[in-house]
Design an enzyme around this catalytic site. Sequence first.
Site, PDB file in Angstrom:
ATOM      1  N   TYR A 159      10.957   9.019   1.244  1.00 28.98           N
ATOM      2  CA  TYR A 159      10.988   7.968   0.217  1.00 28.98           C
ATOM      3  C   TYR A 159      11.630   8.409  -1.104  1.00 28.98           C
ATOM      4  O   TYR A 159      11.688   7.618  -2.034  1.00 28.98           O
ATOM      5  CB  TYR A 159       9.557   7.476  -0.048  1.00 28.98           C
ATOM      6  CG  TYR A 159       8.903   6.870   1.182  1.00 28.98           C
ATOM      7  CD1 TYR A 159       9.366   5.667   1.716  1.00 28.98           C
ATOM      8  CD2 TYR A 159       7.837   7.504   1.826  1.00 28.98           C
ATOM      9  CE1 TYR A 159       8.786   5.110   2.847  1.00 28.98           C
ATOM     10  CE2 TYR A 159       7.247   6.954   2.961  1.00 28.98           C
ATOM     11  CZ  TYR A 159       7.734   5.757   3.466  1.00 28.98           C
ATOM     12  OH  TYR A 159       7.169   5.196   4.590  1.00 28.98           O
TER      13      TYR A 159
ATOM     14  N   GLU B 196      12.221  -9.478   2.499  1.00 25.63           N
ATOM     15  CA  GLU B 196      11.483  -8.286   2.934  1.00 25.63           C
ATOM     16  C   GLU B 196      12.359  -7.063   2.700  1.00 25.63           C
ATOM     17  O   GLU B 196      13.518  -7.054   3.124  1.00 25.63           O
ATOM     18  CB  GLU B 196      11.158  -8.432   4.435  1.00 25.63           C
ATOM     19  CG  GLU B 196      10.538  -7.191   5.050  1.00 25.63           C
ATOM     20  CD  GLU B 196      10.359  -7.321   6.575  1.00 25.63           C
ATOM     21  OE1 GLU B 196      10.506  -8.439   7.120  1.00 25.63           O
ATOM     22  OE2 GLU B 196      10.086  -6.285   7.201  1.00 25.63           O
TER      23      GLU B 196
ATOM     24  N   PRO C 252       0.790  -1.223   0.000  1.00 27.82           N
ATOM     25  CA  PRO C 252       0.000   0.000   0.000  1.00 27.82           C
ATOM     26  C   PRO C 252       0.826   1.279   0.000  1.00 27.82           C
ATOM     27  O   PRO C 252       1.865   1.349   0.672  1.00 27.82           O
ATOM     28  CB  PRO C 252      -0.820  -0.103   1.294  1.00 27.82           C
ATOM     29  CG  PRO C 252      -0.098  -1.083   2.137  1.00 27.82           C
ATOM     30  CD  PRO C 252       0.540  -2.052   1.189  1.00 27.82           C
ATOM     31  N   ASN C 253       0.343   2.215  -0.759  1.00 30.66           N
ATOM     32  CA  ASN C 253       0.885   3.580  -0.869  1.00 30.66           C
ATOM     33  C   ASN C 253       2.185   3.667  -1.663  1.00 30.66           C
ATOM     34  O   ASN C 253       2.672   4.762  -1.952  1.00 30.66           O
ATOM     35  CB  ASN C 253       1.070   4.222   0.526  1.00 30.66           C
ATOM     36  CG  ASN C 253      -0.241   4.290   1.281  1.00 30.66           C
ATOM     37  OD1 ASN C 253      -1.217   4.843   0.758  1.00 30.66           O
ATOM     38  ND2 ASN C 253      -0.305   3.717   2.466  1.00 30.66           N
TER      39      ASN C 253
ATOM     40  N   ARG D  66      12.491   5.138  12.834  1.00 32.32           N
ATOM     41  CA  ARG D  66      11.219   5.858  12.728  1.00 32.32           C
ATOM     42  C   ARG D  66      10.310   5.555  13.930  1.00 32.32           C
ATOM     43  O   ARG D  66      10.784   5.122  14.960  1.00 32.32           O
ATOM     44  CB  ARG D  66      10.587   5.514  11.371  1.00 32.32           C
ATOM     45  CG  ARG D  66      11.503   5.917  10.196  1.00 32.32           C
ATOM     46  CD  ARG D  66      10.879   5.601   8.863  1.00 32.32           C
ATOM     47  NE  ARG D  66       9.673   6.386   8.651  1.00 32.32           N
ATOM     48  CZ  ARG D  66       8.761   6.124   7.708  1.00 32.32           C
ATOM     49  NH1 ARG D  66       8.964   5.106   6.886  1.00 32.32           N
ATOM     50  NH2 ARG D  66       7.695   6.877   7.579  1.00 32.32           N
TER      51      ARG D  66
ATOM     52  N   ASN E 220       8.004  -5.496  -0.563  1.00 32.67           N
ATOM     53  CA  ASN E 220       7.847  -4.337   0.316  1.00 32.67           C
ATOM     54  C   ASN E 220       6.368  -4.274   0.655  1.00 32.67           C
ATOM     55  O   ASN E 220       5.556  -3.805  -0.151  1.00 32.67           O
ATOM     56  CB  ASN E 220       8.317  -3.045  -0.346  1.00 32.67           C
ATOM     57  CG  ASN E 220       8.283  -1.873   0.636  1.00 32.67           C
ATOM     58  OD1 ASN E 220       7.677  -1.961   1.711  1.00 32.67           O
ATOM     59  ND2 ASN E 220       8.940  -0.784   0.261  1.00 32.67           N
TER      60      ASN E 220
ATOM     61  N   ARG F  97       4.996  10.805  -2.671  1.00 32.17           N
ATOM     62  CA  ARG F  97       4.649  10.588  -1.268  1.00 32.17           C
ATOM     63  C   ARG F  97       5.853  10.900  -0.373  1.00 32.17           C
ATOM     64  O   ARG F  97       6.921  10.310  -0.549  1.00 32.17           O
ATOM     65  CB  ARG F  97       4.281   9.107  -1.136  1.00 32.17           C
ATOM     66  CG  ARG F  97       4.186   8.606   0.247  1.00 32.17           C
ATOM     67  CD  ARG F  97       4.189   7.081   0.279  1.00 32.17           C
ATOM     68  NE  ARG F  97       3.922   6.633   1.625  1.00 32.17           N
ATOM     69  CZ  ARG F  97       4.169   5.421   2.070  1.00 32.17           C
ATOM     70  NH1 ARG F  97       4.702   4.516   1.271  1.00 32.17           N
ATOM     71  NH2 ARG F  97       3.906   5.109   3.304  1.00 32.17           N
TER      72      ARG F  97
ATOM     73  N   ALA G  88       2.866  -0.703   5.041  1.00 27.64           N
ATOM     74  CA  ALA G  88       2.370  -0.740   6.425  1.00 27.64           C
ATOM     75  C   ALA G  88       1.826  -2.109   6.823  1.00 27.64           C
ATOM     76  O   ALA G  88       1.750  -2.420   8.023  1.00 27.64           O
ATOM     77  CB  ALA G  88       1.307   0.334   6.614  1.00 27.64           C
TER      78      ALA G  88
ATOM     79  N   HIS H  25      12.561  -2.604   2.725  1.00 32.36           N
ATOM     80  CA  HIS H  25      11.996  -1.292   3.035  1.00 32.36           C
ATOM     81  C   HIS H  25      12.938  -0.227   2.512  1.00 32.36           C
ATOM     82  O   HIS H  25      14.167  -0.384   2.597  1.00 32.36           O
ATOM     83  CB  HIS H  25      11.803  -1.110   4.545  1.00 32.36           C
ATOM     84  CG  HIS H  25      10.885  -2.136   5.122  1.00 32.36           C
ATOM     85  ND1 HIS H  25       9.528  -2.100   4.930  1.00 32.36           N
ATOM     86  CD2 HIS H  25      11.143  -3.273   5.827  1.00 32.36           C
ATOM     87  CE1 HIS H  25       8.985  -3.156   5.510  1.00 32.36           C
ATOM     88  NE2 HIS H  25       9.944  -3.887   6.049  1.00 32.36           N
TER      89      HIS H  25
HETATM   90  C1  DQA Z   1       8.064   1.149   4.108  1.00 30.74           C
HETATM   91  C2  DQA Z   1       8.079   1.391   5.625  1.00 30.74           C
HETATM   92  C3  DQA Z   1       6.701   1.163   6.210  1.00 30.74           C
HETATM   93  O1  DQA Z   1       6.703   1.401   7.607  1.00 30.74           O
HETATM   94  C4  DQA Z   1       5.693   2.101   5.576  1.00 30.74           C
HETATM   95  O2  DQA Z   1       4.403   1.848   6.067  1.00 30.74           O
HETATM   96  C5  DQA Z   1       5.736   2.080   4.084  1.00 30.74           C
HETATM   97  C6  DQA Z   1       7.023   1.980   3.405  1.00 30.74           C
HETATM   98  C7  DQA Z   1       9.427   1.479   3.465  1.00 30.74           C
HETATM   99  O3  DQA Z   1       9.642   1.041   2.337  1.00 30.74           O
HETATM  100  O4  DQA Z   1      10.245   2.201   4.058  1.00 30.74           O
HETATM  101  O5  DQA Z   1       4.709   2.206   3.432  1.00 30.74           O
HETATM  102  O6  DQA Z   1       7.804  -0.232   3.872  1.00 30.74           O
END
Ligand code: DQA
Length: 138
Positions: free
Chosen positions: A22, A95, A9-10, A104, A71, A17, A74, A97
């Site tokens: 990011y 995994e 998501p996102n 954070r 990735n 964003r 959240a 990020h």
């Molecule tokens: C993320 C870190 C997560 O906490 C966050 O919710 C994201 C992006 C990252 O790539 O740093 O959406 O996965």
Amino acid sequence: MRLLLLNGPNLNLLGRREPDVYGNRSFEDYLQQLRQQYPDIQLDYYQSNHEGDLIDRLHADGFTADGIILNAGAYTHTSIALHDAIRAITAPVIEVHISNVHQREPFRHTSLISAACRGVICGFGLDSYRLAIESFRK
Ligand code: DQA
């Protein structure tokens, strides 16, 4: 070799964003660079904002891909269902990020998926994905 890059998501808003966290590059743009960098690897890509879609895609590719770079956004911090899906498939999952989640908010310090994954790469910006690809080349 065929790898699936799977974004949650996102992450469709990468580049727009929170650019201070990011960066300002879209994933599609970065993906083009990765495909040029690794012409010998088939890099499939899928993004969804929906937990069930991500699970469906893990099921669809999880028995045939050589690896999955996930990735989960959240959902990393909330989803037992993604943990179970990763355990259910045979393809190894890394995994990733973009940000260093440990620098954070405390709610980002817990991952419900790490224990089901082969490894975790975080905090290297978009380069986290390339480092994950490298781990499959060994
Ligand atoms: C993320 C870190 C997560 O906490 C966050 O919710 C994201 C992006 C990252 O790539 O740093 O959406 O996965």
